[in-house]
Design an enzyme around this catalytic site. Structure first.
Site, mmCIF file in Angstrom:
data_model
loop_
_atom_site.group_PDB
_atom_site.id
_atom_site.type_symbol
_atom_site.label_atom_id
_atom_site.label_comp_id
_atom_site.label_asym_id
_atom_site.label_seq_id
_atom_site.Cartn_x
_atom_site.Cartn_y
_atom_site.Cartn_z
ATOM 1 N N GLU A 1 0.822 -1.222 0.000
ATOM 2 C CA GLU A 1 0.000 0.000 0.000
ATOM 3 C C GLU A 1 0.855 1.271 0.000
ATOM 4 O OE1 GLU A 1 -0.564 -2.584 2.003
ATOM 5 O OE2 GLU A 1 -2.683 -3.146 1.861
ATOM 6 N N MET B 1 24.437 8.660 3.235
ATOM 7 C CA MET B 1 24.321 9.963 3.882
ATOM 8 C C MET B 1 24.559 9.853 5.387
ATOM 9 S SD MET B 1 24.060 13.117 3.316
ATOM 10 C CE MET B 1 23.145 13.762 1.916
#
Lengths: 159, 567
Positions: free
Chosen positions: B51, B474
């Site tokens: 979903e 990162m």
């Protein structure tokens, strides 16, 4: 942002009368870390709207942000940041019947109220006055050993 | 239209709103609606495999087209999986409708199977939400949901429909218009404020146009280019505004903020007038607020009044749509003296020459920046670039030659890893003729890799360009700079077999380690009609630079070593 000058403020929020609208308001205050000192809500007569009165505190800048964020909520019709207002709060207080009833009656009359119920063991008074004076009433009432005091929260109307 | 079930009403509303593609995943509480989807042919439904991916796909569709995206999920876990999608769209003001099934009205509040308080959970991450309470209100609610999603400052709207209402029969008259007395967005800017802003522009010596994602949402890019051209005022873009000016526009300094280029950040630090168009002074843009645009007056144009004055004090607040405000502003700038800003432009030009956006290339190993630039050279303006979140996202934003708005699709506000692949599916479905490339990393891509199956089944050939440094790059970069190289849980040395993974799901895989292989793989991937993983081994310890450490002043940048001297 610096919220340096924390002043008490009262805002009225006019909202569409629909389910969960109060949750939207209180959730916004919670999510953004705004304080609620008191909150009252009731339908506006002959309309599909309700009037919510919120007493809060913060700087002028914070108030501006609160007002804008409230405006963003879809069911919020109007936000009034009160400046020139009449502000009242209602309080119910219950005292033992053995206390000095004449004193209690005079005290409540002095704060725009009076005795509203007398039972076998208790007497109940109601007063309605400005929030500052309500604070004084509650202080003064202490000497009569109140069993219970219920504050109604502030309602305000712009003059 | 006459009498019909609530489920039919949902389909009719989607058709009436002109939506061509719906993304979703069925389940118990939404089954009646799926039964009607089966019977109709007004729109297609794409079965994503999660979903969250369905909502991101609808979001990508919305970002690529500017139209409202629609996703459909069931109650309980179907809905909770959709929450990240809603929050992602909310933070970036993307018009989206999510329709969720709910347990029948009689079961609400009983802890029924797959019951969850969807409106309660989604309240802080939607522009508005509805729990439908009767078949009578359903047509109006659907109409209002679309209207609220696309008007004013756009955003996602949830419509939660109890199962029994999807079976109930009612009269369907889809309203032509919407009247919500408490919701009237302001589009036109205040005339007097606009005049004052124009005066400020004419009086300033170092003005700077600061363009945000609102400029894209407003469709204002042509007006902004005109404004810049007419006034010769230099421009900085936020991450969300890449493409508004076009990469080769001489007035564009680049992207500002934490990973902005030197000239952009210095321009913001030295300007005497910030002209903010649809930007919201996000902390990743401003750095330390007390040092941000310290010498500047600020003109802030924003359709959301709450954005104005939220973080910085504004001298010229203009509540309104960027397009309408610029239409009013531009004629008043006919007599602007462009020479006035020449000295300023020259200063900024020198800054850019001193520290251009740069990196040290290598022949031994592929540099991620090179990979982005190479994609730009090979497909450039023809492509739509989506991205996940991390180093690759910043390199893409810094180095890709974005040519137009809506060419660059990324999760800027929420920073949702796993966004890029499903968003690429949505964008590709909207623009089947465009090459759609998801720039991603070996961390992010795994967060929605089940969409390989969706892409293969529906033949949606998007290219996943995995800039693979075997790290959560990162976070690793921050650990290098700020945590004394303690690489806590960021080493992704254990890797799947990317090629085999893609192939197992019906796609293609490429393992790339050299520049020559890169070109060959990319060209082949573009020619194929299959989804692919292009696994590119890049330099492991490459950092995203420049970098303004979190909470630091914009002008205190860590710069790449290629540049001449210290800032």
């Amino acid at each position: 942002m610096v919220h340096s000058i924390n002043e008490r403020r009262v805002i009225s929020v006019i909202v569409m009368n629909e389910s969960s609208v109060l949750t939207r308001i209180t959730a916004l205050f919670a999510a953004r870390g705004y304080n609620i000192e008191s909150l009252t809500v009731a339908p506006i007569p002959n309309s599909e709207m309700s009037h919510i009165t919120i007493a809060t505190n913060g700087s002028a800048k914070l108030m501006e942000q609160i007002t804008k964020q409230l405006h963003k909520l879809i069911p919020v019709y109007k936000v009034i940041e009160h400046e020139e207002m009449v502000e009242k709060e209602m309080v119910l207080a219950k005292f033992p019947i053995a206390e000095n009833l004449a004193d209690i009656s005079v005290l409540s009359a002095a704060y725009n109220g009076g005795v509203v119920n007398v039972g076998k063991e208790m007497i109940i008074v109601m007063v309605a006055d400005e929030p500052k004076r309500i604070k004084h009433f509650i202080e003064a009432a202490q000497r009569y050993n109140p069993c219970e005091i219920v504050r109604g929260g502030v309602v305000a109307i712009e003059r | 239209m006459g009498q019909m079930s609530g489920a039919q009403m949902v389909c009719e509303a989607i058709i009436a709103e002109g939506v061509k593609t719906v993304f979703g995943y069925p389940g118990g509480a939404i089954m009646h609606v799926y039964d009607e989807i089966y019977k109709q042919n007004g729109f297609e439904h794409i079965l994503n495999r999660h979903e969250q991916a369905a909502v991101h796909a609808a979001d990508g569709y919305a970002r690529a087209t500017g139209e409202v995206g629609v996703a459909m999920v069931t109650s309980g876990p179907g809905f909770t999986n959709a929450v990240t999608g809603l929050a992602t769209a909310y933070m970036d003001s993307i018009p989206l409708i999510v329709i969720s099934g709910q347990v029948p009205l009689s079961l609400i509040g009983t802890d029924g199977f797959q019951e969850i308080d969807a409106v309660g959970i989604s309240r802080p991450c939607t522009k508005h939400n509805f729990l439908v309470r009767s078949i009578e209100e359903l047509p109006r609610v659907l109409k209002e949901a679309f209207y609220i999603a696309r008007s004013g400052r756009p955003g996602p709207v949830l419509v939660d429909i109890p199962k029994d209402i999807t079976v109930d029969i009612g009269e369907f008259i889809y309203p032509d218009s919407v009247n919500i007395p408490s919701y009237k967005p302001t589009y036109k800017g205040n005339k007097r404020q606009i005049e004052k802003a124009v005066e400020a522009i004419k009086k300033s010596k170092k003005p700077l146009l600061y363009i945000g994602g609102g400029a894209v949402l407003s469709g204002a890019y042509a007006l902004i280019r005109e404004l810049a051209k007419k006034t010769q005022i230099p421009v900085v873009e936020t991450l969300m505004a890449r493409g508004v000016m076009g990469a080769d526009n001489p007035l564009l300094l680049g992207m500002l903020g934490m990973h902005g280029n030197y000239a952009s950040n210095m321009a913001m630090s030295e300007t005497d007038l910030v002209i903010s168009l649809g930007a919201r002074f996000d902390d990743r843009v401003t750095g330390k607020l007390s040092e941000f645009a310290k010498y500047a007056d600020i003109i802030h144009v924003d359709i959301d009044a709450a954005n104005i004055g939220k973080l910085v004090d504004v001298d010229y607040p203009i509540v309104g749509d960027v397009t309408e405000v610029l239409e009013a502003m531009l004629p008043q700038l006919d007599d602007v003296d462009t020479d006035r800003y020449e000295a300023w432009r020259n200063i900024l030009k020198r800054y850019d020459e001193l520290h251009p956006q740069s990196y040290v290339d290598s022949d031994e190993v592929i540099k991620p920046q090179w990979a982005i630039e190479r994609v730009g050279e090979l497909v450039g303006e023809d492509a739509i670039i989506t991205s996940d979140v991390g180093q690759h996202q910043m390199w893409a934003a810094q180095h890709y030659p974005f040519d137009r708005p809506r060419q660059w699709i990324n999760s800027g506000g929420l920073g949702t890893m796993g966004f890029g692949f499903p968003a690429a599916l949505g964008a590709k479905r909207a623009f089947p003729d465009k090459t759609v490339i998801n720039v991603t990393g070996d961390g992010s891509i795994l967060m929605n890799m089940q969409e390989l199956v969706t892409a293969a089944e529906y033949k949606i050939p998007v290219i996943n360009l995995i800039l693979n440094n075997h790290f959560l790059g990162m976070v690793r970069q921050w650990q290098t700079f700020f945590y004394e190289k303690r690489y806590s849980e960021t080493d992704l040395s254990f890797q799947p077999n990317w090629k085999a993974l893609a192939e197992a799901c019906g796609g293609i895989g490429y393992d790339v380690t050299t520049k020559a292989e890169f070109d060959a793989a990319l060209k082949d991937a573009i020619a194929q009609d299959k989804v692919c993983f292009m696994n590119v081994a890049v330099n492991r310890f490459e950092d995203v630079l420049p970098m303004v450490p979190a909470g630091g002043a914009l002008f205190n940048m860590m710069l790449p070593q290629t540049t001449k001297g210290d800032a």
